[in-house]
Design an enzyme around this catalytic site. Structure first.
Site, PDB file in Angstrom:
ATOM      1  N   SER A  31       0.776  -1.245   0.000  1.00  0.00           N
ATOM      2  CA  SER A  31       0.000   0.000   0.000  1.00  0.00           C
ATOM      3  C   SER A  31       0.806   1.294   0.000  1.00  0.00           C
ATOM      4  O   SER A  31       0.427   2.254  -0.656  1.00  0.00           O
ATOM      5  CB  SER A  31      -0.947   0.005   1.194  1.00  0.00           C
ATOM      6  OG  SER A  31      -0.230  -0.179   2.392  1.00  0.00           O
ATOM      7  N   ASP A 232      -4.602   7.286  10.405  1.00  0.00           N
ATOM      8  CA  ASP A 232      -4.918   5.860  10.544  1.00  0.00           C
ATOM      9  C   ASP A 232      -3.728   5.087  11.122  1.00  0.00           C
ATOM     10  O   ASP A 232      -3.855   3.903  11.418  1.00  0.00           O
ATOM     11  CB  ASP A 232      -5.376   5.257   9.201  1.00  0.00           C
ATOM     12  CG  ASP A 232      -4.276   5.162   8.136  1.00  0.00           C
ATOM     13  OD1 ASP A 232      -3.115   5.514   8.430  1.00  0.00           O
ATOM     14  OD2 ASP A 232      -4.581   4.732   7.016  1.00  0.00           O
ATOM     15  N   HIS A 235      -0.504   4.327   7.262  1.00  0.00           N
ATOM     16  CA  HIS A 235       0.027   4.690   5.953  1.00  0.00           C
ATOM     17  C   HIS A 235       0.791   6.002   5.993  1.00  0.00           C
ATOM     18  O   HIS A 235       0.534   6.853   6.840  1.00  0.00           O
ATOM     19  CB  HIS A 235      -1.116   4.783   4.940  1.00  0.00           C
ATOM     20  CG  HIS A 235      -1.772   3.471   4.677  1.00  0.00           C
ATOM     21  ND1 HIS A 235      -3.059   3.204   5.033  1.00  0.00           N
ATOM     22  CD2 HIS A 235      -1.293   2.340   4.118  1.00  0.00           C
ATOM     23  CE1 HIS A 235      -3.370   1.958   4.702  1.00  0.00           C
ATOM     24  NE2 HIS A 235      -2.308   1.412   4.154  1.00  0.00           N
TER      25      HIS A 235
HETATM   26  C1  LIG Z   1       3.215   2.059   5.669  1.00  0.00           C
HETATM   27  O1  LIG Z   1       4.510   2.414   6.020  1.00  0.00           O
HETATM   28  C2  LIG Z   1       4.674   2.772   7.359  1.00  0.00           C
HETATM   29  C3  LIG Z   1       6.106   3.220   7.512  1.00  0.00           C
HETATM   30  O2  LIG Z   1       6.988   2.199   7.115  1.00  0.00           O
HETATM   31  C4  LIG Z   1       4.334   1.597   8.262  1.00  0.00           C
HETATM   32  O3  LIG Z   1       4.364   2.012   9.607  1.00  0.00           O
HETATM   33  C5  LIG Z   1       2.948   1.095   7.937  1.00  0.00           C
HETATM   34  O4  LIG Z   1       2.712  -0.100   8.656  1.00  0.00           O
HETATM   35  C6  LIG Z   1       2.794   0.845   6.468  1.00  0.00           C
HETATM   36  N1  LIG Z   1       1.424   0.494   6.215  1.00  0.00           N
HETATM   37  C7  LIG Z   1       1.018  -0.655   5.699  1.00  0.00           C
HETATM   38  C8  LIG Z   1      -0.441  -0.876   5.613  1.00  0.00           C
HETATM   39  O5  LIG Z   1       1.781  -1.495   5.279  1.00  0.00           O
END
Ligand SMILES: *[C@@H]1O[C@H](CO)[C@@H](O)[C@H](O)[C@H]1NC(C)=O
Ligand SMILES: *[C@@H]1O[C@H](CO)[C@@H](O)[C@H](O)[C@H]1NC(C)=O
Ligand SMILES: *[C@@H]1O[C@H](CO)[C@@H](O)[C@H](O)[C@H]1NC(C)=O
Ligand SMILES: *[C@@H]1O[C@H](CO)[C@@H](O)[C@H](O)[C@H]1NC(C)=O
Length: 268
Positions: A31, A232, A235
């Site tokens: 994502s 959230d 992201h």
């Molecule tokens: C998106 O990236 C952030 C930073 O690395 C991380 O904390 C987050 O879990 C990620 N989101 C997803 C849904 O993978």
């Protein structure tokens, strides 16, 4: 005489367009590569930062394999089960063009899929839907001129939930990169890898270690740690994506500028 002249002109123009072929960049992962910047309650706010604005020299390969001028959300028709927003791709492309105007047009090939629950690296193994889709799109992108100049990979959050997945991450990533290079006929394809900042589970450090310590020729790593997240908490926000896009571009250009056709074995 006239026919001969036409033939010469034809050859010259064909050569001209081939030599000005697109610099193709593949975007893959989950994502945060696909882009959720500006998305709230399943709605994208439509805000495009200056650094992500469209440019005639930045193209995007659509899901139906046609080239169009690129604009956010880049992954709209690829990661189509969810609402996409701003990712790092347009920032990357604008910065590469700005820093190296001699490079010529960029062709972005979005392939990242986060979907509603994310994608694990095992879902990107050779023979899987995601792998085959990437290879198919990458091959299609070369039709009509251009060569694949790089792969940007940002994934791993979903592999932090099970200890087993986290421990297997390094091996699976190595296999993925080797398989892609081989299936695309591009054994030294430059790759920029993003180290995740946090994840969905407790094994973030295991995955980060695999990413930060990853050693393979022409693979560089940039670290997403410290980039601001959306409300959230899952992201990267739009400003975070702007920073990440710049980091990816700078890492890509270091490699681009150190590349020399005769010496193909430099390591990061
Ligand atoms: C998106 O990236 C952030 C930073 O690395 C991380 O904390 C987050 O879990 C990620 N989101 C997803 C849904 O993978
Ligand atoms: C998003 O949804 C929540 C709960 O349904 C609501 O409280 C909030 O105001 C919404 N935010 C926006 C920006 O629409
Ligand atoms: C392919 O996608 C582009 C952009 O999304 C659209 O304009 C075009 O009509 C589509 N072509 C076909 C054959 O579906
Ligand atoms: C597109 O990029 C080129 C190269 O950086 C730049 O010279 C030009 O001003 C840009 N065009 C727009 C509309 O931003």
């Amino acid at each position: 005489m006239l026919a001969f002249l036409c033939l010469v002109l034809h050859l010259v123009s064909a050569y001209g367009s081939a030599s000005k072929g697109k610099n193709i960049i593949i975007l893959a992962g989950q994502s945060n590569m696909s882009g959720r910047g500006g998305v709230q309650n399943n709605t994208w706010d439509g805000v495009v930062p200056l650094q992500s604005k469209p440019n005639r020299s930045i193209l995007r390969l659509t899901a139906n394999l046609t080239w169009v001028e690129a604009h956010e959300p880049l992954h709209k028709d690829i990661d189509f089960q969810v609402t996409c927003g701003v990712g790092p791709g347009m920032v990357f492309a604008n910065r590469v063009l700005q820093r190296d105007p001699s490079l010529g047009p960029l062709g972005l090939v979005p392939c990242a899929v986060g979907g509603p629950i994310g994608t694990k690296i095992s879902e990107w193994g050779r023979g899987t839907f995601l792998y085959k889709q990437l290879v198919r799109r990458a091959k299609a992108s070369r039709v009509g001129g251009g060569s694949i100049r790089g792969l940007l990979w940002y994934q791993g959050e979903s592999d932090t939930v099970s200890e087993m997945d986290a421990k297997m991450y390094k091996r699976r990533l190595l296999n993925l990169f080797n398989n892609l290079r081989s299936d695309l006929g591009s054994p030294s394809l430059p790759i920029v890898l993003v180290a995740i900042a946090s994840g969905n589970g407790p094994y973030v450090e295991t995955v980060r270690k695999a990413q930060l310590g990853f050693k393979l020729q022409k693979v560089r790593c940039v670290d997403a740690k410290g980039l601001p997240l959306l409300k959230d908490k899952r992201h990267l926000s739009t400003p975070a994506q702007v920073r990440l896009g710049r980091m990816l571009a700078d890492a890509f250009l270091v490699q681009e500028h150190s590349a020399s056709p005769s010496k193909d074995t430099s390591s990061p």
